[in-house]
Design a protein around this motif. Structure first.
Motif, short mmCIF file in Angstrom:
data_model
loop_
_atom_site.label_atom_id
_atom_site.label_comp_id
_atom_site.label_asym_id
_atom_site.label_seq_id
_atom_site.Cartn_x
_atom_site.Cartn_y
_atom_site.Cartn_z
N GLN A 130 46.85 15.88 61.95
CA GLN A 130 45.78 17.14 62.02
C GLN A 130 45.60 17.56 60.64
O GLN A 130 46.49 17.44 59.65
N THR A 131 44.52 17.87 60.29
CA THR A 131 43.70 18.32 59.02
C THR A 131 43.38 19.80 59.08
O THR A 131 42.81 20.15 60.04
N ILE A 132 43.71 20.47 58.00
CA ILE A 132 43.25 21.68 57.88
C ILE A 132 42.79 22.12 56.50
O ILE A 132 43.65 21.48 55.51
N SER A 133 42.08 22.95 56.19
CA SER A 133 41.67 23.62 54.83
C SER A 133 41.54 24.85 55.05
O SER A 133 40.98 25.14 55.83
N ARG A 134 41.65 25.35 53.83
CA ARG A 134 41.35 26.88 53.58
C ARG A 134 41.07 27.29 52.13
O ARG A 134 41.66 26.79 51.04
N LEU A 135 40.04 28.17 52.01
CA LEU A 135 39.68 28.79 50.74
C LEU A 135 40.72 30.00 50.71
O LEU A 135 40.38 30.91 51.28
N ARG A 136 41.57 29.91 49.98
CA ARG A 136 42.68 31.10 49.71
C ARG A 136 41.88 32.11 49.16
O ARG A 136 42.07 33.39 49.35
N GLU A 137 41.13 32.02 47.80
CA GLU A 137 40.49 32.95 47.39
C GLU A 137 39.11 32.48 46.65
O GLU A 137 39.12 31.28 46.35
N GLY A 138 38.21 33.26 46.81
CA GLY A 138 37.01 32.97 45.94
C GLY A 138 36.07 34.21 45.70
O GLY A 138 35.43 34.83 46.60
N TYR A 139 36.22 34.70 44.61
CA TYR A 139 35.73 35.98 44.31
C TYR A 139 35.26 36.06 42.80
O TYR A 139 35.48 35.18 42.18
N LEU A 140 34.26 37.03 42.59
CA LEU A 140 33.85 37.34 41.38
C LEU A 140 34.33 38.35 40.73
O LEU A 140 34.80 39.36 41.19
N SER A 141 34.83 38.42 39.51
CA SER A 141 35.37 39.47 38.60
C SER A 141 34.60 39.68 37.25
O SER A 141 34.41 38.88 36.69
N THR A 142 34.49 41.01 37.35
CA THR A 142 33.83 41.48 35.93
C THR A 142 34.50 42.72 35.37
O THR A 142 35.18 43.50 36.09
N THR A 143 34.43 42.89 34.25
CA THR A 143 34.95 44.02 33.20
C THR A 143 34.06 44.68 32.53
O THR A 143 33.26 44.14 31.89
N HIS A 144 33.81 45.87 32.74
CA HIS A 144 32.84 46.84 31.73
C HIS A 144 33.55 48.04 31.35
O HIS A 144 33.96 48.96 32.05
N GLY A 145 33.94 47.91 30.11
CA GLY A 145 34.79 49.00 29.32
C GLY A 145 36.22 49.22 30.13
O GLY A 145 36.66 48.22 30.23
N ALA A 146 36.50 50.39 30.58
CA ALA A 146 37.80 50.63 31.29
C ALA A 146 37.60 50.24 33.02
O ALA A 146 38.77 50.40 33.50
N ALA A 147 36.47 49.80 33.25
CA ALA A 147 36.42 49.43 34.86
C ALA A 147 36.44 47.94 35.03
O ALA A 147 35.84 47.20 34.52
N ASP A 148 37.17 47.60 36.11
CA ASP A 148 37.31 46.32 36.55
C ASP A 148 36.84 46.07 37.97
O ASP A 148 36.89 47.22 38.83
N LEU A 149 36.10 45.24 38.51
CA LEU A 149 35.41 45.05 39.71
C LEU A 149 35.63 43.81 40.17
O LEU A 149 35.45 42.66 39.39
N ARG A 150 36.05 43.48 41.51
CA ARG A 150 36.30 42.13 42.19
C ARG A 150 35.61 42.40 43.42
O ARG A 150 35.89 43.24 44.15
N ILE A 151 34.88 41.34 43.58
CA ILE A 151 34.14 41.04 45.05
C ILE A 151 34.12 39.70 45.43
O ILE A 151 34.00 38.71 44.81
#
Length: 438
Positions: A110-131
């Motif tokens: 049996q074959t299986i694959s998975r994308l565990r994580e795939g996100y964009l990360s950005t920092t602006h001053g004191a704020a962090d955002l991940r989507i």
């Protein structure tokens, strides 16, 4: 399954093809006669890190007859900077698994694959955002985390490291980091538009099937966290759905796996007292069964863990924790008079760890290192005082060099048939793994 030199050669060949393609595209060619290709900085960031793994699992007590399982895994991760302030994080794995279907039938692959994580990360001053698809782990206790309700696990896959069972869920996470007087304090808000449950190795009884009901509504979570001070702590709130399903009747031949709505208020703290690291974590979960009358929905419950660890000599670390669970408005499932519903209610109480109004136990982790940190050994254990079922995870690991590592160990589940770890008895396995990291 062990990776042959031919597999490694193919991996290096693919890397060489990639380097050459980048060089042709960018107009950058080797400045010397060495075989290594000189890459522009942007291309270097796209080169993946990861590992090739071959593992063998022996499961003597597996009721399905799949007693020998061989896995060949490829893990890859890239973290390129797309712009000055935006980073892409992508990690995934692919697995080919060979399992004997029975003593008289040839092996199946049996074959299986998975994308565990795939996100964009950005920092602006004191704020962090991940989507994007991301793994969000909450809690400071060791392995047992009452507040960890956001990211699912695939418990059906056999991995040497339990955390490798984690996989991400689609989320937007915004964090504001306070400065000056409140340095080290951060506030996070998380929106989860898609629900992904834990994948559990639960098999239905003969002649019965399961239907899993997946919620479609949004989930939200908030966290206030302090780090870098004498005491690290956090307060958290989650409004969403239970990663673990509740078992309930649907039709005479079909059982439902329902992920009911929950709200969780949690807190954790960690500090150092002398040479001891001390930590505690607690959470209260409100469920849809507020009065405890529905045997097919978890009752509200309080779950807490507290413990300490200390390092002796140079590397010997001992971590001991006490855990307890108090179930509100508890009613024993054997009080159900319907002979068709009572077995379902009993099974539901086992998988939800609500067989008793109060449960308690301990977890233990002993770890040590030798030979310039090339040899690691660890024993992890969880023992439930109330039902006397337990889990043992011994493991030994040796680094042959900077790339090659071998692992030997076992996952041992024991207990009576009417206990949580007893239910997982046929998942007990001894394993051997060889790993090449790059």
């Amino acid at each position: 399954m062990i990776f042959s030199p031919n597999v490694i050669w193919q991996k290096n060949n693919l890397r060489a093809v990639f380097l050459t393609a980048v060089a042709l595209f960018s107009g950058t060619f080797p400045a010397t006669t060495h075989a290594e290709t000189v890459l522009p900085a942007w291309a270097e960031e796209w080169l993946p890190t990861g590992s090739l793994r071959g593992s063998y699992w022996n499961m003597k007590h597996n009721a399905s007859g799949a007693n020998d399982i061989g896995n060949a895994d490829l893990w890859l991760k890239v973290t390129p900077h797309l712009t000055e302030n935006i980073t892409l994080v992508a990690e995934g794995w692919a697995r080919a698994s060979t399992t004997p279907t029975s003593a008289n039938i040839s092996n199946s692959t049996q074959t299986i694959s998975r994308l565990r994580e795939g996100y964009l990360s950005t920092t602006h001053g004191a704020a962090d955002l991940r989507i994007g698809k991301q793994i969000i782990v909450w809690g400071r206790a060791d392995q047992l985390n009452p507040t960890d309700n956001l990211s699912p696990r695939d418990n059906s896959q056999l991995f040497v490291e339990p955390d490798d069972q984690r996989h991400g869920t689609i989320a937007a996470k915004a964090t504001y980091n306070f400065t000056n007087t409140f340095s080290g304090l951060a506030a996070s808000a998380i929106w989860l538009p898609v629900f992904r449950p834990n994948i559990q190795p639960i098999s239905p009884p003969a002649g019965i099937s399961f239907t899993e009901i997946i919620p479609t509504k949004d989930q939200y979570a908030f966290k206030l966290e302090q780090t870098g001070r004498e005491i690290d702590w956090s307060l958290s709130y989650f409004n969403g759905y239970d990663l673990n399903p509740d078992l309930g009747p649907r039709t005479p031949q079909n059982l439902a796996l329902n992920h009911h709505h929950i709200q969780v208020l949690g807190a954790d703290a960690a500090t150092v007292i002398g040479r001891y690291g001390v930590r505690s974590e607690i959470a209260y979960t409100w469920t849809e069964d507020k009065s405890g009358d529905d045997p097919f929905t978890k009752n509200p419950f309080l779950y807490w863990v507290t413990g300490a660890d200390k390092t002796f000599l140079e590397y010997l670390n001992i971590n001991l924790q006490y855990f307890a669970r108090r179930v509100a408005d508890f009613q024993h499932p054997t009080t159900i008079s319907n002979p068709q519903l009572q077995p379902i209610a009993i099974q539901q109480s086992i998988i939800s760890s609500q067989q008793d109004s109060f449960q308690q136990g301990v977890s233990l982790r002993i770890a040590n290192k030798w030979f310039n940190e090339t040899l690691d050994a660890e024993l992890a254990a969880v023992y439930n005082f109330t039902r006397q079922d337990y889990l043992l995870r011994p493991k030994i690991s040796y680094a042959f060099n900077d790339h090659w590592r071998g692992n030997l160990g076992a996952n041992i589940f024991r207990g009576e048939n009417g206990t949580f770890f007893g239910l997982l008895k046929d998942r007990s396995a001894a394993f051997a793994e060889i790993r090449y990291g790059f």
